[in-house]
Design a protein around this motif. Structure first.
Motif, mmCIF file in Angstrom:
data_model
loop_
_atom_site.group_PDB
_atom_site.id
_atom_site.type_symbol
_atom_site.label_atom_id
_atom_site.label_comp_id
_atom_site.label_asym_id
_atom_site.label_seq_id
_atom_site.Cartn_x
_atom_site.Cartn_y
_atom_site.Cartn_z
ATOM 1 N N TRP A 61 0.782 -1.287 0.032
ATOM 2 C CA TRP A 61 0.260 0.158 -0.114
ATOM 3 C C TRP A 61 0.698 1.085 0.062
ATOM 4 O O TRP A 61 0.921 2.303 -1.019
ATOM 5 N N GLN A 62 1.769 1.218 0.519
ATOM 6 C CA GLN A 62 2.676 2.182 0.598
ATOM 7 C C GLN A 62 3.342 2.611 -0.484
ATOM 8 O O GLN A 62 3.871 4.239 -0.950
ATOM 9 N N LYS A 63 3.845 1.230 -1.318
ATOM 10 C CA LYS A 63 4.722 1.261 -2.044
ATOM 11 C C LYS A 63 3.500 2.328 -3.360
ATOM 12 O O LYS A 63 4.566 3.033 -3.664
ATOM 13 N N MET A 64 2.403 1.636 -3.318
ATOM 14 C CA MET A 64 1.464 2.211 -4.463
ATOM 15 C C MET A 64 1.648 4.028 -4.297
ATOM 16 O O MET A 64 0.932 4.845 -4.887
ATOM 17 N N LEU A 65 1.324 4.370 -2.815
ATOM 18 C CA LEU A 65 1.092 6.006 -2.301
ATOM 19 C C LEU A 65 2.485 6.515 -3.495
ATOM 20 O O LEU A 65 2.896 7.374 -3.851
ATOM 21 N N LYS A 66 3.447 5.235 -2.698
ATOM 22 C CA LYS A 66 4.555 6.643 -3.400
ATOM 23 C C LYS A 66 4.641 6.673 -4.930
ATOM 24 O O LYS A 66 4.774 7.630 -5.487
ATOM 25 N N GLU A 120 2.736 8.829 -6.059
ATOM 26 C CA GLU A 120 2.511 10.413 -5.307
ATOM 27 C C GLU A 120 4.412 10.819 -6.245
ATOM 28 O O GLU A 120 4.047 12.279 -7.280
ATOM 29 N N THR A 121 5.376 9.641 -6.772
ATOM 30 C CA THR A 121 6.320 10.787 -7.546
ATOM 31 C C THR A 121 5.764 10.630 -8.960
ATOM 32 O O THR A 121 5.964 11.976 -9.687
ATOM 33 N N VAL A 143 -4.779 10.897 -5.874
ATOM 34 C CA VAL A 143 -5.188 9.813 -4.506
ATOM 35 C C VAL A 143 -6.442 10.246 -4.318
ATOM 36 O O VAL A 143 -7.305 9.597 -4.425
ATOM 37 N N ASN A 144 -6.518 11.640 -3.944
ATOM 38 C CA ASN A 144 -7.641 12.349 -3.231
ATOM 39 C C ASN A 144 -8.694 12.273 -4.383
ATOM 40 O O ASN A 144 -9.459 11.558 -3.902
ATOM 41 N N ASP A 147 6.537 -1.862 -12.757
ATOM 42 C CA ASP A 147 7.130 -1.094 -14.197
ATOM 43 C C ASP A 147 6.730 -0.599 -15.278
ATOM 44 O O ASP A 147 6.208 -0.020 -16.186
ATOM 45 N N ASP A 148 5.090 -0.790 -14.807
ATOM 46 C CA ASP A 148 4.009 -0.789 -15.854
ATOM 47 C C ASP A 148 3.335 0.602 -15.640
ATOM 48 O O ASP A 148 4.195 1.243 -14.572
ATOM 49 N N LEU A 149 3.108 1.860 -16.648
ATOM 50 C CA LEU A 149 2.626 2.764 -16.389
ATOM 51 C C LEU A 149 1.281 2.274 -15.462
ATOM 52 O O LEU A 149 0.085 1.806 -15.439
ATOM 53 N N PHE A 150 0.921 4.170 -14.718
ATOM 54 C CA PHE A 150 0.424 3.759 -13.736
ATOM 55 C C PHE A 150 -0.700 4.196 -14.253
ATOM 56 O O PHE A 150 -1.627 4.911 -14.941
ATOM 57 N N ASP A 151 -2.297 3.311 -13.706
ATOM 58 C CA ASP A 151 -3.486 2.827 -14.313
ATOM 59 C C ASP A 151 -4.328 3.428 -13.170
ATOM 60 O O ASP A 151 -4.097 2.741 -12.640
#
Length: 739
Positions: free
Chosen positions: A190-195, A198-199, A204-205, A284-288
């Motif tokens: 969960w923290q990894k996905m939040l970071k 953010e990057t 996210v909100n 490594d995939d693009l954020f979807d």
């Protein structure tokens, strides 16, 4: 056997030729290597193969490989690709494989092989080794955790790690270790996905707001469809057959249909995993956002299914009860948000875990400690605190310590905020003690303040003058609060304000006050504090208080200048403690009492200490008897020693195999006749001969050392016939070279 050994050695000749041609080993060294390998190969082909033979062989080959690397580097052979670069490692893999086939039940050997594979980056073999090990040791949570940690940390495969922990929880449904590691994995992911969001600059909100709004719209549409279905049913199914539902779903199926996903574990076990699931990881995939939310819903379904909240079977069971339990868990987890980015997955894992261990507050504290390792977990921690029962002392401790515990993880707290957190925790404890005046809760209060004193102690690091002043002020405040609360509880005061503290004092408060008096040189006051506490029947069973009294009394008697300060002797205190305490705690004081009198060469008083230990049936009573037997034999001779042993056997229960062996050693040491020593061994064999290989070993050694091989062989034959498991004796005889 010889042909098999020679054939195996011949298959490794190419490796030896390579080492010789490269100049890493000389011809003489190669011969020694062959001879050593031949020796170990014969050991591995004995009728009874021992684990120690495999370990010795593996250790030799490992050291040989390390030596090869050092010499190759010294010769400047920096180019890789030589045959010997991999052949020794392959040989070690083969040795491990043979050992694990023979000793598949040895978990320590499996762990050693895992470490070997990780060190040499044999990842494919490591993966297979984990799979094979879990076939035999599925009930070992440590293996599941180790495998999942490797997948997540080293192999960066979150899905595989999650699947391993979920399968481990199926086998070990009540394993706290697996639940905590599963929770740690989900929090880390969960923290990894939040970071990552953010990057990449993802709001996210906004995503969460859209998902909540979509969920509300979906529920509204479902409700409307349900109303239309009800109207259609009321009007009759024959009038509008196209509107009638063709399938009726129960609660669990309706939930699954609404989510629109099937759990990943279901697909994997059914062999229906898609191509996307075959990828090692999607980092490594693009954020979807939609894909991430879909996977989050998939994980929610998986968590619920693995905890037994979803059931796809067709067996008859109480669907309403299952749906109610599932709704309760989901509702609790959604208290701080219902979307993936709000941390709903770890909360689901938490609530499913505490359902199986509802009364273990230390277990819940472990979840809090994991949350505190990561940022943005305040809302989730709040959910954990709200789940605590108010009628549990351990839960009250967590609630009262919360302000101070939160300070420990937040480096941005100012000195004023730290002071406020300390005072708030202290006040919460006082209020809790006022409502529930339990000595245990008071002890937790004192321990919290002791932690604060240690935490706020001025550091030795280079800091500014203002920081030093702040640390000193906080440290002084913590020390003052600690002193006031100890004094409050020990003196059974009325409390602060309207709070009624009660009269029971925790031992930790008494010890803290006594320590303060001792640090100030007030030994008489410290002793008086301890004595007042020991007047209480409950505190009289506290070994720490008696130990403190012994230490203070020792200090007084060694530094006394007047008769008043030396009224209590150390031996009297030790005797009083050994008499007052229960058997589990009295043994240490009885042993100290015996040693005290032994230093003074007072055999009569030593005998008294032995009687106390024997009468209390202390765990170390036999050890005290053995020490006394050696002392008496040295000082008063064999006759007195024999009388003491007869007294132990006839008048106490403080005897056993160790006493007989010590008796035999003393007889031999003081040059008793062989018949007398043999009589002792025969008496011991009559009592312990069926289950003690060590006794038979000592008996055989006695006959062998005295030059009687015939008698030694006869004793060995008797041992093989008498022992329930003679293989242990055979191993001991081999180790002592008595075969």
């Amino acid at each position: 056997m010889a042909e098999a050994v020679r054939g195996k050695l011949e298959r490794r000749t190419r490796e030896l030729h390579d080492l010789l041609e490269l100049g890493i080993f000389t011809q003489e060294e190669i011969k020694k290597i062959v001879k050593k390998r031949e020796h170990y190969e014969y050991l591995l082909r004995r009728r009874t193969t021992r684990k120690s033979d495999f370990i010795a062989y593996i250790d030799y080959e490992t050291k040989l490989e390390e030596l090869r690397k050092r010499r190759k580097k010294a010769h400047g052979l920096n180019v890789s690709g030589y045959f010997s670069d991999t052949s020794l490692i392959e040989g070690l893999h083969t040795l491990y494989y043979q050992a694990l086939v023979k000793f598949k039940d040895d978990v320590a050997l499996w762990k050693q092989y895992f470490a070997f594979c990780k060190k040499h980056r044999s990842l494919r073999r490591l993966s297979k080794a984990y799979a094979q090990c879990l076939r035999y040791h599925g009930d070992c949570p440590e293996i599941w955790i180790d495998a999942a940690e490797w997948e997540f940390r080293s192999n960066t495969n979150t899905r595989a790690a999650r699947a391993l922990l979920q399968r481990g929880l199926r086998v070990n449904k009540s394993s706290k270790e697996l639940m905590l590691e599963y929770f740690r994995l989900e929090v880390a992911y969960w923290q990894k996905m939040l970071k990552r969001a953010e990057t990449l600059g993802i709001d996210v909100n906004a995503i969460e707001a859209e998902q909540v709004q979509a969920k509300k719209s979906r529920k509204s549409g479902e409700k409307k469809n349900d109303d239309d279905d009800d109207e259609g049913n009321d009007s009759g199914g024959d009038e509008n057959p196209e509107l009638a539902p063709t399938v009726r779903l129960d609660g669990a199926q309706r939930s699954k249909a609404a989510s629109g996903v099937v759990s990943r574990m279901d697909r994997e076990e059914a062999g229906l995993a898609s191509d996307e699931d075959d990828d090692d990881d999607d980092d490594d995939d693009l954020f979807d956002a939609e894909q991430e939310q879909q996977e989050a819903q998939d994980m929610i379904s998986t968590v619920l299914k693995e905890s037994g909240k979803m059931d796809d079977s067709d067996d008859d069971h109480d669907d309403d009860e299952t749906a109610a339990e599932s709704a309760s868990v989901v509702q609790s987890a959604h208290a701080a948000g219902s979307t993936f980015y709000s941390g709903v997955i770890p909360r689901l894992v938490f609530f499913n875990a505490i359902e199986q261990h509802p009364d273990d507050m230390h277990f819940r504290r472990e979840f809090l400690e994991i949350y505190r390792c990561y940022p943005h977990t305040e809302a989730s921690r709040e959910v954990v605190y709200e789940s605590l029962p108010v009628d549990n002392l351990d839960a009250l401790e967590l609630i009262c310590r919360r302000p101070l515990d939160d300070h420990f993880i937040d480096a941005t707290f100012t000195a004023a905020e730290k002071k406020e957190a300390l005072e708030m925790s202290d006040l919460l404890f006082l209020r809790a003690v006022g409502q529930l005046p339990s000595p245990r809760l008071k002890a937790k209060h004192i321990e919290m303040l002791q932690d604060a004193v240690h935490t706020f102690a001025p550091s030795d690091k280079d800091t500014s003058a203002d920081d030093d002043d702040d640390d000193n002020n906080l440290h002084s405040l913590a020390k003052q609060l600690l002193h006031d609360r100890c004094l409050l509880y020990v003196n059974a005061a009325a409390g602060v304000g309207d709070i009624d503290i009660g009269g029971n004092a925790p031992a930790v408060a008494v010890l803290q006050l006594a320590r303060e008096h001792t640090d100030a040189g007030q030994h008489e006051e410290a002793l008086a504090t301890i004595n007042r506490a020991l007047a209480d029947e409950e505190l009289r069973q506290n070994a720490d208080l008696w130990e403190a009294k012994v230490n203070i009394t020792t200090t007084i008697t060694t530094t006394a200048t007047t008769a008043t300060t030396a009224t209590t002797a150390v031996a009297d205190v030790l005797l009083e403690a050994a008499t007052a305490l229960h058997a589990g705690a009295a043994g240490d004081f009885a042993a100290a009492l015996w040693q005290w009198h032994a230093n003074a060469r007072n055999i009569a008083a030593m005998q008294q200490a032995v009687r106390v230990a024997a009468s209390k049936r202390c765990d170390n009573a036999q050890a005290i008897c053995c020490a006394h037997l050696e002392f008496v034999a040295d000082k008063e001779g064999l006759k007195a020693a024999r009388d003491f042993v007869n007294w132990c056997i006839t008048s106490t229960q403080a005897y056993g195999l160790e006493l007989y062996l010590t008796w035999a050693d003393q007889e031999v040491e003081h040059h008793a006749t062989d018949a007398a020593v043999r009589h002792i061994f025969e008496e011991a064999v009559s009592r312990y001969g069926k289950w003690s290989p060590r006794l038979w070993l000592r008996y055989i050694q006695f006959e062998h050392d005295n030059g009687r091989p015939k008698e030694s062989s006869q004793v060995r034959w008797r041992a093989v016939k008498t022992l329930t498991d003679p293989t242990v004796l055979e191993q001991l005889l081999t180790e002592h070279k008595l075969m």
